[in-house]
Design a protein around this motif. Structure first.
Motif, PDB file in Angstrom:
ATOM      1  N   ARG A 134       0.831  -1.213   0.000  1.00  0.00           N
ATOM      2  CA  ARG A 134       0.000   0.000   0.000  1.00  0.00           C
ATOM      3  C   ARG A 134       0.865   1.263   0.000  1.00  0.00           C
ATOM      4  O   ARG A 134       0.560   2.238  -0.688  1.00  0.00           O
ATOM      5  N   VAL A 135       1.951   1.229   0.766  1.00  0.00           N
ATOM      6  CA  VAL A 135       2.856   2.386   0.812  1.00  0.00           C
ATOM      7  C   VAL A 135       3.475   2.610  -0.569  1.00  0.00           C
ATOM      8  O   VAL A 135       3.537   3.745  -1.056  1.00  0.00           O
ATOM      9  N   THR A 136       3.913   1.539  -1.200  1.00  0.00           N
ATOM     10  CA  THR A 136       4.523   1.648  -2.533  1.00  0.00           C
ATOM     11  C   THR A 136       3.536   2.232  -3.537  1.00  0.00           C
ATOM     12  O   THR A 136       3.903   3.101  -4.347  1.00  0.00           O
ATOM     13  N   GLN A 137       2.289   1.793  -3.498  1.00  0.00           N
ATOM     14  CA  GLN A 137       1.264   2.348  -4.401  1.00  0.00           C
ATOM     15  C   GLN A 137       1.087   3.842  -4.170  1.00  0.00           C
ATOM     16  O   GLN A 137       0.996   4.624  -5.125  1.00  0.00           O
ATOM     17  N   PHE A 138       1.044   4.250  -2.880  1.00  0.00           N
ATOM     18  CA  PHE A 138       0.883   5.672  -2.578  1.00  0.00           C
ATOM     19  C   PHE A 138       2.083   6.463  -3.086  1.00  0.00           C
ATOM     20  O   PHE A 138       1.924   7.533  -3.690  1.00  0.00           O
ATOM     21  N   VAL A 139       3.290   5.966  -2.830  1.00  0.00           N
ATOM     22  CA  VAL A 139       4.514   6.660  -3.259  1.00  0.00           C
ATOM     23  C   VAL A 139       4.516   6.836  -4.774  1.00  0.00           C
ATOM     24  O   VAL A 139       4.817   7.924  -5.294  1.00  0.00           O
ATOM     25  N   ASN A 140       4.175   5.794  -5.498  1.00  0.00           N
ATOM     26  CA  ASN A 140       4.143   5.882  -6.973  1.00  0.00           C
ATOM     27  C   ASN A 140       3.108   6.896  -7.443  1.00  0.00           C
ATOM     28  O   ASN A 140       3.372   7.681  -8.363  1.00  0.00           O
ATOM     29  N   ARG A 141       1.945   6.883  -6.824  1.00  0.00           N
ATOM     30  CA  ARG A 141       0.893   7.847  -7.179  1.00  0.00           C
ATOM     31  C   ARG A 141       1.364   9.278  -6.894  1.00  0.00           C
ATOM     32  O   ARG A 141       1.145  10.188  -7.698  1.00  0.00           O
ATOM     33  N   TRP A 142       2.015   9.473  -5.750  1.00  0.00           N
ATOM     34  CA  TRP A 142       2.513  10.803  -5.391  1.00  0.00           C
ATOM     35  C   TRP A 142       3.538  11.293  -6.405  1.00  0.00           C
ATOM     36  O   TRP A 142       3.475  12.423  -6.870  1.00  0.00           O
ATOM     37  N   ARG A 143       4.496  10.441  -6.726  1.00  0.00           N
ATOM     38  CA  ARG A 143       5.566  10.831  -7.658  1.00  0.00           C
ATOM     39  C   ARG A 143       5.023  11.205  -9.026  1.00  0.00           C
ATOM     40  O   ARG A 143       5.548  12.090  -9.682  1.00  0.00           O
ATOM     41  N   LYS A 144       3.965  10.533  -9.430  1.00  0.00           N
ATOM     42  CA  LYS A 144       3.338  10.835 -10.720  1.00  0.00           C
ATOM     43  C   LYS A 144       2.611  12.179 -10.669  1.00  0.00           C
ATOM     44  O   LYS A 144       2.716  12.992 -11.585  1.00  0.00           O
ATOM     45  N   ALA A 145       1.894  12.427  -9.582  1.00  0.00           N
ATOM     46  CA  ALA A 145       1.080  13.645  -9.477  1.00  0.00           C
ATOM     47  C   ALA A 145       1.902  14.879  -9.095  1.00  0.00           C
ATOM     48  O   ALA A 145       1.585  15.984  -9.522  1.00  0.00           O
ATOM     49  N   PHE A 146       2.935  14.689  -8.269  1.00  0.00           N
ATOM     50  CA  PHE A 146       3.731  15.813  -7.761  1.00  0.00           C
ATOM     51  C   PHE A 146       5.229  15.531  -7.909  1.00  0.00           C
ATOM     52  O   PHE A 146       5.937  15.380  -6.910  1.00  0.00           O
ATOM     53  N   PRO A 147       5.720  15.493  -9.133  1.00  0.00           N
ATOM     54  CA  PRO A 147       7.138  15.147  -9.333  1.00  0.00           C
ATOM     55  C   PRO A 147       8.110  16.164  -8.742  1.00  0.00           C
ATOM     56  O   PRO A 147       9.275  15.837  -8.515  1.00  0.00           O
ATOM     57  N   ASP A 148       7.642  17.389  -8.462  1.00  0.00           N
ATOM     58  CA  ASP A 148       8.524  18.421  -7.916  1.00  0.00           C
ATOM     59  C   ASP A 148       8.679  18.342  -6.394  1.00  0.00           C
ATOM     60  O   ASP A 148       9.496  19.060  -5.826  1.00  0.00           O
ATOM     61  N   ILE A 149       7.870  17.496  -5.747  1.00  0.00           N
ATOM     62  CA  ILE A 149       7.974  17.336  -4.292  1.00  0.00           C
ATOM     63  C   ILE A 149       8.435  15.908  -4.024  1.00  0.00           C
ATOM     64  O   ILE A 149       7.642  14.968  -4.106  1.00  0.00           O
ATOM     65  N   PRO A 150       9.742  15.740  -3.734  1.00  0.00           N
ATOM     66  CA  PRO A 150      10.251  14.383  -3.538  1.00  0.00           C
ATOM     67  C   PRO A 150       9.614  13.700  -2.327  1.00  0.00           C
ATOM     68  O   PRO A 150       9.254  14.351  -1.344  1.00  0.00           O
ATOM     69  N   ILE A 151       9.496  12.391  -2.425  1.00  0.00           N
ATOM     70  CA  ILE A 151       8.990  11.572  -1.325  1.00  0.00           C
ATOM     71  C   ILE A 151      10.027  10.488  -1.066  1.00  0.00           C
ATOM     72  O   ILE A 151      10.529   9.865  -1.999  1.00  0.00           O
ATOM     73  N   GLU A 152      10.405  10.337   0.208  1.00  0.00           N
ATOM     74  CA  GLU A 152      11.434   9.377   0.601  1.00  0.00           C
ATOM     75  C   GLU A 152      10.883   8.405   1.624  1.00  0.00           C
ATOM     76  O   GLU A 152      10.136   8.797   2.516  1.00  0.00           O
TER      77      GLU A 152
END
Length: 140
Positions: free
Chosen positions: A71-89
């Motif tokens: 579930r975390v991986t799905q959220f991270v991928n969705r975030w990176r697609k929608a907000f590529p300028d805000i890194p997620i670690e």
């Protein structure tokens, strides 16, 4: 300077914490229903400058991914697609719930308040973020 936001991602509820604008200290923000998390974050970043997001990496004590990792991986991928300028670690979140319960005990919270799972999630997100900040300072 922009804030750093952390996420303690859960199946039902997600705890959030955020730094002050100078990125010195972490503080609990809120706990939201996981189903509403993405929309909440979109609204939050529209109002506040967020430099990056730290999300707890769910691991078992032996270091293997826990069942929540998918579930975390799905959220991270969705975030990176929608907000590529805000890194997620990802940041190791092992034992944060235990530390959150200990912090609640040490602060003298009554039993009823310690059983508030939303509060535990918010405190866990704060612990993840504070730990991340301390780790980043040690690396400098």
């Amino acid at each position: 300077m922009a804030r750093i936001l952390s996420i303690d991602y859960g199946k039902k509820r997600t705890g959030l914490a955020v730094t002050d604008p100078l990125q010195i200290i972490a503080g609990g923000l809120v706990t939201v229903a996981t189903s509403a998390l993405f929309d909440y974050l979109k609204e939050y970043i529209a109002k506040e400058q967020v430099e990056r997001i730290i999300i707890g990496e769910p691991k078992q004590p032996n270091g293997m991914p826990s069942e929540n990792m998918g579930r975390v991986t799905q959220f991270v991928n969705r975030w990176r697609k929608a907000f590529p300028d805000i890194p997620i670690e990802l940041y190791d979140e092992r034992f944060t719930s235990v530390l959150a319960h200990k912090a609640m005990l040490d602060s003298g919270l009554r039993k009823k308040k310690r059983q508030d799972k939303a509060l535990v999630d918010e405190i866990s997100a704060t612990i993840i973020l504070q730990s991340y900040l301390e780790s980043a300072r040690r690396k400098q």
